[in-house]
Design an enzyme around this catalytic site. Sequence first.
Site, PDB file in Angstrom:
ATOM      1  N   HIS A   1       0.855  -1.195   0.000  1.00  0.00           N
ATOM      2  CA  HIS A   1       0.000   0.000   0.000  1.00  0.00           C
ATOM      3  C   HIS A   1       0.884   1.236   0.000  1.00  0.00           C
ATOM      4  O   HIS A   1       2.115   1.120  -0.106  1.00  0.00           O
ATOM      5  CB  HIS A   1      -0.954  -0.041   1.198  1.00  0.00           C
TER       6      HIS A   1
ATOM      7  N   HIS B   1       4.038   1.260   2.221  1.00  0.00           N
ATOM      8  CA  HIS B   1       5.197   0.583   1.631  1.00  0.00           C
ATOM      9  C   HIS B   1       5.790   1.440   0.506  1.00  0.00           C
ATOM     10  O   HIS B   1       7.007   1.541   0.375  1.00  0.00           O
ATOM     11  CB  HIS B   1       4.780  -0.768   1.028  1.00  0.00           C
TER      12      HIS B   1
ATOM     13  N   GLY C   1       9.401   1.122   8.468  1.00  0.00           N
ATOM     14  CA  GLY C   1       8.405   2.118   8.860  1.00  0.00           C
ATOM     15  C   GLY C   1       8.373   2.304  10.369  1.00  0.00           C
ATOM     16  O   GLY C   1       8.494   1.337  11.131  1.00  0.00           O
ATOM     17  N   GLN C   2       8.194   3.540  10.750  1.00  0.00           N
ATOM     18  CA  GLN C   2       8.044   3.853  12.169  1.00  0.00           C
ATOM     19  C   GLN C   2       6.714   3.346  12.707  1.00  0.00           C
ATOM     20  O   GLN C   2       6.502   3.295  13.904  1.00  0.00           O
ATOM     21  CB  GLN C   2       8.116   5.365  12.298  1.00  0.00           C
TER      22      GLN C   2
ATOM     23  N   ASP D   1       5.807   0.384  12.811  1.00  0.00           N
ATOM     24  CA  ASP D   1       6.189  -0.740  13.668  1.00  0.00           C
ATOM     25  C   ASP D   1       7.360  -0.282  14.532  1.00  0.00           C
ATOM     26  O   ASP D   1       8.508  -0.692  14.323  1.00  0.00           O
ATOM     27  CB  ASP D   1       6.570  -1.940  12.805  1.00  0.00           C
TER      28      ASP D   1
END
Length: 287
Positions: A36, A39, A156-157, A159
Amino acid sequence: MNTILINNIEEIKKNIKEWKQENTKIGLVPTMGALHKGHASLIETAKKTCDKVVVSVFVNPIQFGPNEDFDKYPRTIENDLELCKKLGVDIVFAPTPKEMYGENTKLSNTELTFVCPPYNLVDCLCGKARPGHFDGVATVVLKLFNIVKPDYAFFGQKDAQQLFILKKMVKDLNIDLTIVPCPIVRETDGLALSSRNTYLSKEERENALTISKALKEIEKLYNSGTVDTNILFDAGFSILNHNIDLEYLEFRDFETFEKIHTARKNTLVAIAAKSGKTRLIDNIILG
Ligand code: AMP
């Protein structure tokens, strides 16, 4: 732009070897697919930083618990490949579990070598509800690092705990690469993008919106001077829809990951909650 789909470890290693001989800066974006805009933003950042970009698409069995959604996790490799082509990705690496873990069938630490991040970092937040999850994540990410040998890896922040643990792994195990954290991408109404959002019914999605709203409320209060995390917790909790099943809402120092009681710059406010059966996570970092 030619994007190559590779399923085989030996084959991708050949490509990587050629790139390395040419001193190419390689970027890796590890994903579980069902790509998405979140990403896509990681891939775009990778494209800006690196000469060649590899996106891995692998639903990693060893990071799922026995009662989790491994079987029903969305698998959309055709769409993923299309998006990667549009974004100018060089290689999409999509191995099977057998390719990654061989003939091992139990996929447990009775027969496979695992990476175990520090207990203090895994026995909290998402790790509490998902025992073994971060061992599985660290293990697959280290394998991907060894296969792709990237100079930069993009995470990604969204996670945040995963990001923290992987940075620690890179430091502790002297892995020669730079981890690049990327900001959370949200829908216009605030919902953090996630491959699992596709599980949500219309009503569950509506309810889930109160998760990012709770974080916004906490940020607003903090910005107007409230630093007591009990007060901030209550304010956030009161925003959550009553059908949202809160797993945790915690305040941690994003430099040390210690729990804190007085919010300050660089405080991670992290939340995990279920809307219906779907477990969602989100966070903000206070400025
Ligand atoms: P996943 O496919 O869920 O394992 O995620 C792959 C990578 O994309 C991880 O580094 C995630 O943190 C990142 N990611 C997932 N959702 C978002 C988002 N909404 N914004 C930014 N990065 C994301």
